[in-house]
Write a protein that holds these residues in place. Structure first.
Motif, PDB file in Angstrom:
ATOM      1  N   MET A   1      10.651 -58.705   9.028  1.00 46.30           N
ATOM      2  CA  MET A   1      10.695 -59.745   7.843  1.00 46.30           C
ATOM      3  C   MET A   1      12.303 -59.658   6.978  1.00 46.30           C
ATOM      4  O   MET A   1      12.182 -58.366   7.044  1.00 46.30           O
ATOM      5  CB  MET A   1       9.743 -59.651   6.710  1.00 46.30           C
ATOM      6  N   TYR A   2      13.126 -60.476   7.258  1.00 46.85           N
ATOM      7  CA  TYR A   2      14.335 -60.269   6.466  1.00 46.85           C
ATOM      8  C   TYR A   2      15.092 -60.436   4.792  1.00 46.85           C
ATOM      9  O   TYR A   2      13.847 -61.500   4.737  1.00 46.85           O
ATOM     10  CB  TYR A   2      15.286 -62.141   6.403  1.00 46.85           C
ATOM     11  N   PHE A   3      15.518 -59.384   4.068  1.00 49.04           N
ATOM     12  CA  PHE A   3      14.746 -59.210   2.774  1.00 49.04           C
ATOM     13  C   PHE A   3      16.151 -59.772   1.785  1.00 49.04           C
ATOM     14  O   PHE A   3      16.765 -58.919   1.767  1.00 49.04           O
ATOM     15  CB  PHE A   3      14.656 -57.412   2.564  1.00 49.04           C
ATOM     16  N   SER A   4      16.047 -61.529   1.820  1.00 48.84           N
ATOM     17  CA  SER A   4      17.799 -61.735   1.257  1.00 48.84           C
ATOM     18  C   SER A   4      17.377 -61.456   0.433  1.00 48.84           C
ATOM     19  O   SER A   4      18.673 -61.435  -1.163  1.00 48.84           O
ATOM     20  CB  SER A   4      17.695 -63.452   1.811  1.00 48.84           C
ATOM     21  N   ARG A   5      16.543 -61.244  -0.817  1.00 51.12           N
ATOM     22  CA  ARG A   5      16.936 -60.642  -2.212  1.00 51.12           C
ATOM     23  C   ARG A   5      17.375 -59.400  -2.162  1.00 51.12           C
ATOM     24  O   ARG A   5      18.174 -59.462  -3.812  1.00 51.12           O
ATOM     25  CB  ARG A   5      15.259 -60.643  -2.864  1.00 51.12           C
ATOM     26  N   ILE A  47       9.957 -49.202  -4.587  1.00 48.87           N
ATOM     27  CA  ILE A  47       9.867 -48.846  -6.263  1.00 48.87           C
ATOM     28  C   ILE A  47      11.249 -47.918  -6.762  1.00 48.87           C
ATOM     29  O   ILE A  47      11.904 -49.084  -7.951  1.00 48.87           O
ATOM     30  CB  ILE A  47       9.203 -48.114  -6.770  1.00 48.87           C
ATOM     31  N   LYS A  48      12.253 -47.493  -6.194  1.00 47.16           N
ATOM     32  CA  LYS A  48      13.780 -47.274  -6.671  1.00 47.16           C
ATOM     33  C   LYS A  48      15.237 -48.332  -6.496  1.00 47.16           C
ATOM     34  O   LYS A  48      15.453 -48.841  -6.929  1.00 47.16           O
ATOM     35  CB  LYS A  48      14.405 -46.827  -5.538  1.00 47.16           C
ATOM     36  N   LEU A  49      14.784 -49.195  -6.153  1.00 45.28           N
ATOM     37  CA  LEU A  49      15.778 -50.399  -6.180  1.00 45.28           C
ATOM     38  C   LEU A  49      14.440 -51.416  -7.245  1.00 45.28           C
ATOM     39  O   LEU A  49      15.894 -51.995  -7.931  1.00 45.28           O
ATOM     40  CB  LEU A  49      15.223 -51.295  -4.311  1.00 45.28           C
ATOM     41  N   SER A  50      14.087 -51.694  -6.970  1.00 44.81           N
ATOM     42  CA  SER A  50      13.004 -52.612  -8.813  1.00 44.81           C
ATOM     43  C   SER A  50      13.414 -51.467  -9.820  1.00 44.81           C
ATOM     44  O   SER A  50      13.883 -52.553 -10.554  1.00 44.81           O
ATOM     45  CB  SER A  50      11.368 -52.582  -8.096  1.00 44.81           C
ATOM     46  N   GLU A  51      13.923 -50.164  -9.847  1.00 43.70           N
ATOM     47  CA  GLU A  51      14.013 -49.472 -11.513  1.00 43.70           C
ATOM     48  C   GLU A  51      15.811 -49.551 -10.876  1.00 43.70           C
ATOM     49  O   GLU A  51      16.237 -49.968 -11.959  1.00 43.70           O
ATOM     50  CB  GLU A  51      14.056 -48.075 -10.536  1.00 43.70           C
ATOM     51  N   TYR A  52      16.463 -49.651 -10.297  1.00 38.01           N
ATOM     52  CA  TYR A  52      17.668 -50.026  -9.953  1.00 38.01           C
ATOM     53  C   TYR A  52      18.168 -51.166 -10.931  1.00 38.01           C
ATOM     54  O   TYR A  52      19.124 -51.083 -11.786  1.00 38.01           O
ATOM     55  CB  TYR A  52      18.268 -49.664  -8.757  1.00 38.01           C
ATOM     56  N   TYR A  53      17.354 -52.248 -10.196  1.00 37.00           N
ATOM     57  CA  TYR A  53      17.925 -53.629 -10.810  1.00 37.00           C
ATOM     58  C   TYR A  53      17.539 -54.519 -11.697  1.00 37.00           C
ATOM     59  O   TYR A  53      17.287 -55.017 -12.446  1.00 37.00           O
ATOM     60  CB  TYR A  53      17.894 -54.666  -9.216  1.00 37.00           C
ATOM     61  N   LYS A  54      16.235 -52.945 -12.070  1.00 39.96           N
ATOM     62  CA  LYS A  54      15.330 -53.761 -12.949  1.00 39.96           C
ATOM     63  C   LYS A  54      14.577 -54.773 -13.043  1.00 39.96           C
ATOM     64  O   LYS A  54      15.082 -56.346 -13.803  1.00 39.96           O
ATOM     65  CB  LYS A  54      16.368 -53.784 -14.608  1.00 39.96           C
ATOM     66  N   VAL A  55      14.380 -55.398 -11.933  1.00 37.90           N
ATOM     67  CA  VAL A  55      13.212 -56.610 -11.335  1.00 37.90           C
ATOM     68  C   VAL A  55      11.951 -55.987 -10.974  1.00 37.90           C
ATOM     69  O   VAL A  55      11.598 -54.743 -10.309  1.00 37.90           O
ATOM     70  CB  VAL A  55      13.823 -57.193 -10.896  1.00 37.90           C
ATOM     71  N   SER A  56      11.025 -57.046 -10.624  1.00 34.88           N
ATOM     72  CA  SER A  56       9.866 -56.697 -10.200  1.00 34.88           C
ATOM     73  C   SER A  56       9.677 -56.309  -8.568  1.00 34.88           C
ATOM     74  O   SER A  56      10.646 -57.278  -8.402  1.00 34.88           O
ATOM     75  CB  SER A  56       8.752 -57.605 -10.424  1.00 34.88           C
ATOM     76  N   ILE A  57       9.392 -55.511  -7.524  1.00 38.52           N
ATOM     77  CA  ILE A  57       8.421 -55.693  -6.468  1.00 38.52           C
ATOM     78  C   ILE A  57       8.536 -57.077  -5.808  1.00 38.52           C
ATOM     79  O   ILE A  57       8.724 -57.662  -5.659  1.00 38.52           O
ATOM     80  CB  ILE A  57       7.694 -54.961  -6.227  1.00 38.52           C
ATOM     81  N   ASP A  58       7.690 -56.962  -6.502  1.00 46.46           N
ATOM     82  CA  ASP A  58       7.462 -58.889  -6.067  1.00 46.46           C
ATOM     83  C   ASP A  58       8.596 -60.097  -6.255  1.00 46.46           C
ATOM     84  O   ASP A  58       8.651 -60.558  -5.034  1.00 46.46           O
ATOM     85  CB  ASP A  58       6.260 -59.425  -6.868  1.00 46.46           C
ATOM     86  N   TYR A  59       9.320 -59.779  -7.328  1.00 48.16           N
ATOM     87  CA  TYR A  59      11.017 -60.555  -7.041  1.00 48.16           C
ATOM     88  C   TYR A  59      11.220 -59.951  -5.455  1.00 48.16           C
ATOM     89  O   TYR A  59      12.226 -60.763  -4.732  1.00 48.16           O
ATOM     90  CB  TYR A  59      11.726 -59.930  -8.061  1.00 48.16           C
ATOM     91  N   ARG A  63       8.335 -63.053  -3.468  1.00 45.65           N
ATOM     92  CA  ARG A  63       7.041 -63.424  -3.940  1.00 45.65           C
ATOM     93  C   ARG A  63       6.251 -64.198  -4.797  1.00 45.65           C
ATOM     94  O   ARG A  63       5.842 -65.081  -4.858  1.00 45.65           O
ATOM     95  CB  ARG A  63       6.132 -62.121  -3.501  1.00 45.65           C
ATOM     96  N   THR A  64       7.720 -64.247  -5.878  1.00 41.93           N
ATOM     97  CA  THR A  64       7.407 -64.960  -7.593  1.00 41.93           C
ATOM     98  C   THR A  64       9.877 -65.022  -7.623  1.00 41.93           C
ATOM     99  O   THR A  64      10.098 -65.150  -7.151  1.00 41.93           O
ATOM    100  CB  THR A  64       7.651 -64.500  -8.144  1.00 41.93           C
ATOM    101  N   ASN A  65       9.891 -66.247  -8.093  1.00 41.32           N
ATOM    102  CA  ASN A  65      11.478 -66.682  -8.264  1.00 41.32           C
ATOM    103  C   ASN A  65      11.111 -65.647  -9.957  1.00 41.32           C
ATOM    104  O   ASN A  65      12.662 -65.755 -10.314  1.00 41.32           O
ATOM    105  CB  ASN A  65      11.295 -67.517  -8.604  1.00 41.32           C
ATOM    106  N   ASN A  66      10.453 -65.369 -10.336  1.00 45.37           N
ATOM    107  CA  ASN A  66       9.980 -64.994 -11.483  1.00 45.37           C
ATOM    108  C   ASN A  66      11.103 -62.887 -11.648  1.00 45.37           C
ATOM    109  O   ASN A  66       9.627 -62.372 -11.228  1.00 45.37           O
ATOM    110  CB  ASN A  66       9.049 -65.211 -12.241  1.00 45.37           C
TER     111      ASN A  66
END
Length: 71
Positions: A1-5, A47-59, A63-66
């Motif tokens: 899976m490519y993680f473009s986000r 978790i670390k990337l979510s905290e670093y960028y201040k975005v949800s893991i689903d984003y 899995r979401t555009n929010n």
């Protein structure tokens, strides 16, 4: 899976792969492989990337555009 986000988030902020790799305590090559999907993202890295960028893991997982974190 490519993680473009994770690539988009990094590039939008003009951050080099090496900077994120240092934050995650991995090599630049390992981080590059996360972005291209060669290596799967672990829960810890997500978790670390979510905290670093201040975005949800689903984003991060596209899995979401929010990007907001639901608490």
């Amino acid at each position: 899976m490519y993680f473009s986000r994770i690539k988009e988030l990094r590039e939008d902020r003009d951050i080099k792969q090496k900077q994120i790799a240092e934050f995650l305590n991995v090599s630049q090559n390992t981080y590059s492989q996360y972005e291209t999907g060669v290596i799967a993202l672990t829960a810890d890295v997500l978790i670390k990337l979510s905290e670093y960028y201040k975005v949800s893991i689903d984003y991060l997982l596209d899995r979401t555009n929010n990007p907001n974190i639901n608490r």
